[in-house]
Design a protein around this motif. Structure first.
Motif, PDB file in Angstrom:
ATOM      1  N   ALA A   1      41.129 -42.269  15.751  1.00  0.00           N
ATOM      2  CA  ALA A   1      40.476 -43.569  15.934  1.00  0.00           C
ATOM      3  C   ALA A   1      41.197 -44.647  15.137  1.00  0.00           C
ATOM      4  O   ALA A   1      41.298 -45.797  15.574  1.00  0.00           O
ATOM      5  N   TYR A   2      41.742 -44.289  13.970  1.00  0.00           N
ATOM      6  CA  TYR A   2      42.473 -45.258  13.142  1.00  0.00           C
ATOM      7  C   TYR A   2      43.653 -45.830  13.919  1.00  0.00           C
ATOM      8  O   TYR A   2      43.857 -47.038  13.973  1.00  0.00           O
ATOM      9  N   TYR A   3      44.463 -44.957  14.511  1.00  0.00           N
ATOM     10  CA  TYR A   3      45.641 -45.426  15.237  1.00  0.00           C
ATOM     11  C   TYR A   3      45.254 -46.152  16.528  1.00  0.00           C
ATOM     12  O   TYR A   3      45.904 -47.105  16.920  1.00  0.00           O
ATOM     13  N   GLN A   4      44.202 -45.712  17.179  1.00  0.00           N
ATOM     14  CA  GLN A   4      43.744 -46.414  18.382  1.00  0.00           C
ATOM     15  C   GLN A   4      43.348 -47.836  18.046  1.00  0.00           C
ATOM     16  O   GLN A   4      43.701 -48.770  18.752  1.00  0.00           O
ATOM     17  N   THR A   5      42.641 -48.005  16.952  1.00  0.00           N
ATOM     18  CA  THR A   5      42.165 -49.326  16.560  1.00  0.00           C
ATOM     19  C   THR A   5      43.285 -50.208  16.027  1.00  0.00           C
ATOM     20  O   THR A   5      43.413 -51.361  16.407  1.00  0.00           O
ATOM     21  N   ASN A   6      44.111 -49.665  15.157  1.00  0.00           N
ATOM     22  CA  ASN A   6      45.114 -50.474  14.471  1.00  0.00           C
ATOM     23  C   ASN A   6      46.434 -50.628  15.209  1.00  0.00           C
ATOM     24  O   ASN A   6      47.195 -51.538  14.895  1.00  0.00           O
ATOM     25  N   TYR A   7      46.710 -49.771  16.160  1.00  0.00           N
ATOM     26  CA  TYR A   7      47.994 -49.852  16.859  1.00  0.00           C
ATOM     27  C   TYR A   7      47.823 -49.974  18.372  1.00  0.00           C
ATOM     28  O   TYR A   7      48.255 -50.945  18.970  1.00  0.00           O
ATOM     29  N   LEU A   8      47.199 -48.974  18.983  1.00  0.00           N
ATOM     30  CA  LEU A   8      47.192 -48.933  20.439  1.00  0.00           C
ATOM     31  C   LEU A   8      46.411 -50.076  21.069  1.00  0.00           C
ATOM     32  O   LEU A   8      46.667 -50.436  22.218  1.00  0.00           O
ATOM     33  N   ASN A   9      45.510 -50.697  20.337  1.00  0.00           N
ATOM     34  CA  ASN A   9      44.816 -51.880  20.870  1.00  0.00           C
ATOM     35  C   ASN A   9      45.754 -53.080  20.982  1.00  0.00           C
ATOM     36  O   ASN A   9      45.422 -54.064  21.632  1.00  0.00           O
ATOM     37  N   LYS A  10      46.949 -53.013  20.363  1.00  0.00           N
ATOM     38  CA  LYS A  10      47.921 -54.104  20.430  1.00  0.00           C
ATOM     39  C   LYS A  10      48.877 -53.957  21.612  1.00  0.00           C
ATOM     40  O   LYS A  10      49.670 -54.850  21.876  1.00  0.00           O
ATOM     41  N   VAL A  11      48.816 -52.825  22.302  1.00  0.00           N
ATOM     42  CA  VAL A  11      49.714 -52.577  23.439  1.00  0.00           C
ATOM     43  C   VAL A  11      49.166 -53.321  24.657  1.00  0.00           C
ATOM     44  O   VAL A  11      47.979 -53.213  24.972  1.00  0.00           O
ATOM     45  N   PRO A  12      50.029 -54.080  25.349  1.00  0.00           N
ATOM     46  CA  PRO A  12      49.557 -54.776  26.556  1.00  0.00           C
ATOM     47  C   PRO A  12      48.968 -53.787  27.558  1.00  0.00           C
ATOM     48  O   PRO A  12      49.487 -52.684  27.731  1.00  0.00           O
ATOM     49  N   ILE A  13      47.894 -54.170  28.198  1.00  0.00           N
ATOM     50  CA  ILE A  13      47.184 -53.268  29.105  1.00  0.00           C
ATOM     51  C   ILE A  13      48.067 -52.807  30.263  1.00  0.00           C
ATOM     52  O   ILE A  13      47.868 -51.738  30.822  1.00  0.00           O
ATOM     53  N   THR A  14      49.088 -53.572  30.594  1.00  0.00           N
ATOM     54  CA  THR A  14      49.985 -53.204  31.691  1.00  0.00           C
ATOM     55  C   THR A  14      51.026 -52.173  31.266  1.00  0.00           C
ATOM     56  O   THR A  14      51.715 -51.611  32.106  1.00  0.00           O
ATOM     57  N   TYR A  15      51.160 -51.903  29.973  1.00  0.00           N
ATOM     58  CA  TYR A  15      52.160 -50.961  29.454  1.00  0.00           C
ATOM     59  C   TYR A  15      51.530 -49.584  29.393  1.00  0.00           C
ATOM     60  O   TYR A  15      50.692 -49.314  28.548  1.00  0.00           O
ATOM     61  N   LYS A  16      51.932 -48.707  30.308  1.00  0.00           N
ATOM     62  CA  LYS A  16      51.275 -47.402  30.404  1.00  0.00           C
ATOM     63  C   LYS A  16      52.205 -46.226  30.158  1.00  0.00           C
ATOM     64  O   LYS A  16      51.814 -45.083  30.325  1.00  0.00           O
ATOM     65  N   THR A  17      53.449 -46.473  29.762  1.00  0.00           N
ATOM     66  CA  THR A  17      54.392 -45.382  29.559  1.00  0.00           C
ATOM     67  C   THR A  17      54.593 -45.094  28.078  1.00  0.00           C
ATOM     68  O   THR A  17      54.154 -45.853  27.216  1.00  0.00           O
ATOM     69  N   VAL A  18      55.239 -43.979  27.795  1.00  0.00           N
ATOM     70  CA  VAL A  18      55.622 -43.634  26.431  1.00  0.00           C
ATOM     71  C   VAL A  18      57.131 -43.534  26.383  1.00  0.00           C
ATOM     72  O   VAL A  18      57.763 -43.321  27.410  1.00  0.00           O
ATOM     73  N   PRO A  19      57.719 -43.742  25.234  1.00  0.00           N
ATOM     74  CA  PRO A  19      57.087 -43.976  23.943  1.00  0.00           C
ATOM     75  C   PRO A  19      56.544 -45.400  23.821  1.00  0.00           C
ATOM     76  O   PRO A  19      57.006 -46.310  24.504  1.00  0.00           O
ATOM     77  N   GLN A  20      55.574 -45.533  22.950  1.00  0.00           N
ATOM     78  CA  GLN A  20      55.059 -46.837  22.554  1.00  0.00           C
ATOM     79  C   GLN A  20      55.443 -46.987  21.084  1.00  0.00           C
ATOM     80  O   GLN A  20      54.962 -46.247  20.237  1.00  0.00           O
ATOM     81  N   ILE A  21      56.324 -47.947  20.818  1.00  0.00           N
ATOM     82  CA  ILE A  21      56.950 -48.048  19.504  1.00  0.00           C
ATOM     83  C   ILE A  21      56.518 -49.327  18.787  1.00  0.00           C
ATOM     84  O   ILE A  21      56.500 -50.401  19.385  1.00  0.00           O
ATOM     85  N   PHE A  22      56.199 -49.156  17.511  1.00  0.00           N
ATOM     86  CA  PHE A  22      55.801 -50.264  16.651  1.00  0.00           C
ATOM     87  C   PHE A  22      56.769 -50.357  15.485  1.00  0.00           C
ATOM     88  O   PHE A  22      57.136 -49.339  14.902  1.00  0.00           O
ATOM     89  N   ILE A  23      57.180 -51.565  15.164  1.00  0.00           N
ATOM     90  CA  ILE A  23      57.964 -51.813  13.959  1.00  0.00           C
ATOM     91  C   ILE A  23      57.179 -52.808  13.119  1.00  0.00           C
ATOM     92  O   ILE A  23      56.834 -53.890  13.593  1.00  0.00           O
ATOM     93  N   ASP A  24      56.891 -52.406  11.895  1.00  0.00           N
ATOM     94  CA  ASP A  24      56.100 -53.229  10.971  1.00  0.00           C
ATOM     95  C   ASP A  24      54.816 -53.730  11.629  1.00  0.00           C
ATOM     96  O   ASP A  24      54.489 -54.920  11.594  1.00  0.00           O
TER      97      ASP A  24
END
Length: 78
Positions: free
Chosen positions: A38-61
């Protein structure tokens, strides 16, 4: 630089992302999508545009940058 990759074991671009970072001696955290807390869903994956459905999903800082094709030019320009 803090890098987090959300991916799947069956994804060749997830593997390529990890190899790119490892070969450049850059630390990262790899998180399997099927084990996302839930931590990563809230703090990271909620920032991914809804149209982006593939992996990898990469975050820098804590900023979503996209996938492997978005990561490669960032790492190779260093």
């Amino acid at each position: 630089m803090k890098i987090i990759i959300f991916g799947k074991d069956t994804c060749c671009f997830c593997l390529k992302s990890k190899e790119l970072l490892t070969n450049n001696n850059i630390e990262y955290k790899y998180i399997l999508m099927d084990k996302v807390s839930a931590y990563y869903q809230t703090n990271y994956l909620n920032k991914v545009p809804i149209t982006y459905k593939t992996v990898p999903q990469i975050f820098i800082d804590n900023k979503f940058i996209g996938g492997y094709s978005d990561l490669e030019p960032i790492i190779n320009k260093k």
